[in-house]
Design an enzyme around this catalytic site. Structure first.
Site, PDB file in Angstrom:
ATOM      1  N   TYR A  81       4.399  10.048   9.034  1.00 25.27           N
ATOM      2  CA  TYR A  81       4.702   9.055  10.085  1.00 25.27           C
ATOM      3  C   TYR A  81       5.691   8.056   9.526  1.00 25.27           C
ATOM      4  CZ  TYR A  81       3.945   5.201  13.413  1.00 25.27           C
ATOM      5  OH  TYR A  81       4.112   4.194  14.336  1.00 25.27           O
ATOM      6  N   ASP A 176       9.892   7.110   2.153  1.00 21.11           N
ATOM      7  CA  ASP A 176       9.250   6.095   2.979  1.00 21.11           C
ATOM      8  C   ASP A 176       8.021   5.612   2.221  1.00 21.11           C
ATOM      9  OD1 ASP A 176       8.002   4.505   4.772  1.00 21.11           O
ATOM     10  OD2 ASP A 176       8.032   5.932   6.436  1.00 21.11           O
ATOM     11  N   LYS A 204       4.182  -3.385   4.769  1.00 19.09           N
ATOM     12  CA  LYS A 204       2.783  -3.670   4.428  1.00 19.09           C
ATOM     13  C   LYS A 204       2.594  -4.626   3.235  1.00 19.09           C
ATOM     14  CE  LYS A 204       1.390   0.810   6.393  1.00 19.09           C
ATOM     15  NZ  LYS A 204       1.002   0.549   7.763  1.00 19.09           N
TER      16      LYS A 204
HETATM   17  N1  PLP Z   1       6.176   4.379   7.494  1.00 18.67           N
HETATM   18  C1  PLP Z   1       4.936   4.636   7.053  1.00 18.67           C
HETATM   19  C2  PLP Z   1       4.748   5.581   5.916  1.00 18.67           C
HETATM   20  C3  PLP Z   1       3.834   4.024   7.652  1.00 18.67           C
HETATM   21  O1  PLP Z   1       2.604   4.295   7.204  1.00 18.67           O
HETATM   22  C4  PLP Z   1       4.051   3.129   8.725  1.00 18.67           C
HETATM   23  C5  PLP Z   1       2.908   2.472   9.391  1.00 18.67           C
HETATM   24  O2  PLP Z   1       1.775   2.801   9.211  1.00 18.67           O
HETATM   25  C6  PLP Z   1       5.349   2.890   9.150  1.00 18.67           C
HETATM   26  C7  PLP Z   1       6.402   3.517   8.512  1.00 18.67           C
HETATM   27  C8  PLP Z   1       5.633   1.933  10.259  1.00 18.67           C
HETATM   28  O3  PLP Z   1       5.394   0.640   9.855  1.00 18.67           O
HETATM   29  P1  PLP Z   1       5.085  -0.518  10.934  1.00 18.67           P
HETATM   30  O4  PLP Z   1       3.760  -0.177  11.537  1.00 18.67           O
HETATM   31  O5  PLP Z   1       5.090  -1.772  10.117  1.00 18.67           O
HETATM   32  O6  PLP Z   1       6.205  -0.494  11.932  1.00 18.67           O
END
Ligand code: PLP
Length: 365
Positions: A81, A176, A204
């Site tokens: 994700y 990511d 985060k």
């Molecule tokens: N990338 C990863 C690996 C994530 O786990 C998340 C959210 O859980 C995101 C991107 C998206 O981040 P946000 O919820 O701060 O938009």
């Protein structure tokens, strides 16, 4: 919330920041200090741009990758994700490696037409895609330790293989690390696994509980971002003084490394306890752990991709989840979510969790 809720030092930093102001529409000193801390911890990030969420970070990294390569297609892995940007919201097709179809109403097919997908940990599928379309691929996006299908670590040589393919075909490798950054270790999964991406996205932990995201890479690549370069990206609230104050203080506390050794002990104790109890009841259970992140699957392991998560006993997971919740223990609600241990979790919390787990599993037999 790697330090738990309301750590006193973070609260104090927020109070001080509030007295100065909540937004200036210009870079602030503490924004630069947070950027420097990130740069010092993650060597592949020579320059970093702060944004407001992980979603913004991945969307912006994708735009940058497309901008610098002049290519439109990119590859992501089934079960990873990357936030809710349109082109990332793609369901895998039936083949080993497929063209994306939208996974949410509201996402036009035209927007996901350039999103390729492959199963996580399947280097052969990626090799096939590169052999066919390598010259059209701007980037490979990957969670270096996948945390959005439970926790699924990369198999040996997978990330190294992605690095090699990207180099051979002139594509960018994007890690990511919104979830793993400053979580699996201070320098993120790339430090732990010793593979260097071209671009890194963060979120985060670096906001200490306030909204934030970041993307960064080499000075050359990041100099392509506006206003230094032509790839446009900006945000009114980016580098927000409150978020950077909380983030900077959190990273300051994490920098001495003691928190990570504590988390390792606590998470190890939790994993061992959960497994022992499942064994007592002869319930098949696999726990995959990297630092304070745990994937809990009712299945024989190892779990290497989303298909194998799909095949785990998710109904059992749901039953056990509700029994834990009824006892005041609130784990993530599905096998597709990772469990996170924080520095605020101690003996007492682990003990209570294991007790509740025992009683939840007893009802399965
Ligand atoms: N990338 C990863 C690996 C994530 O786990 C998340 C959210 O859980 C995101 C991107 C998206 O981040 P946000 O919820 O701060 O938009």
């Amino acid at each position: 919330m790697i330090l738990g809720h309301r750590p006193p030092a973070v609260e104090e930093a927020l109070r001080r920041a509030l007295e100065i102001g909540t937004v200036f529409g210009a870079p602030s000193r503490s924004e630069v200090e947070l950027a420097e801390r990130i740069r010092d911890a993650v060597p592949t990030v020579e320059m970093v741009r702060l944004v407001n969420s992980g979603t913004e970070a991945t969307m912006s990294a994708l735009r940058l990758a497309r901008g610098v390569t002049g290519r439109n297609r990119f590859l992501k892995f089934d079960g990873c994700y990357h936030g809710h940007g349109d082109s990332f919201l793609v369901a895998a097709g039936s083949g080993a490696a497929t063209l994306g179809v939208p996974s949410s109403p509201g996402v036009p097919e035209a927007v996901t037409a350039d999103t390729l997908t492959a199963p996580f940990n399947d280097l052969a599928a990626v090799e096939g895609l590169f052999a066919e379309k390598g010259h059209e691929i701007a980037a490979v996006f990957v969670e270096p330790v996948a945390g959005n299908m439970g926790l699924v670590p990369p198999v040996e040589r997978f990330l190294e293989g992605l690095r090699r393919l990207c180099d051979e075909h002139g594509a960018l490798l994007v890690f990511d690390e919104v979830m793993t950054g400053f979580r699996v270790s201070f320098g993120g999964a790339q430090e732990l696994l010793e593979v260097e991406p071209d671009l890194t996205t963060l979120g985060k932990v670096i906001g200490g509980g306030l909204p934030i995201g970041a993307y960064g890479g080499s000075r050359d690549l990041m100099s392509e971002v506006a206003p230094a370069g032509p790839v446009y990206q900006a945000g009114t609230l980016s580098g927000n003084p409150l978020a950077v104050a909380a983030g900077r203080t959190t990273l300051e506390i994490l920098a001495d490394g003691e928190v990570y050794s504590g988390l390792e002990t606590t998470a190890g104790r939790l994993a061992d306890g959960l497994l022992e109890i499942a064994e007592e009841f002869e319930i098949p259970l696999t726990i995959q752990r990297r630092g304070s992140m745990l994937g809990i699957f009712f299945a024989e392991g190892p779990i290497r991709n989303k298909e194998e998560v799909d095949a785990s006993d998710r109904e059992r997971f749901a039953r056990v989840f509700h029994r834990l919740l009824d006892q005041g223990v609130h784990p993530p609600p599905s096998a597709y979510e990772t469990w996170f241990v924080s520095a605020a979790h101690g003996e007492e919390e682990i003990g209570r969790t294991l007790e509740a787990w025992r009683s939840a599993l007893a009802k399965e037999t």
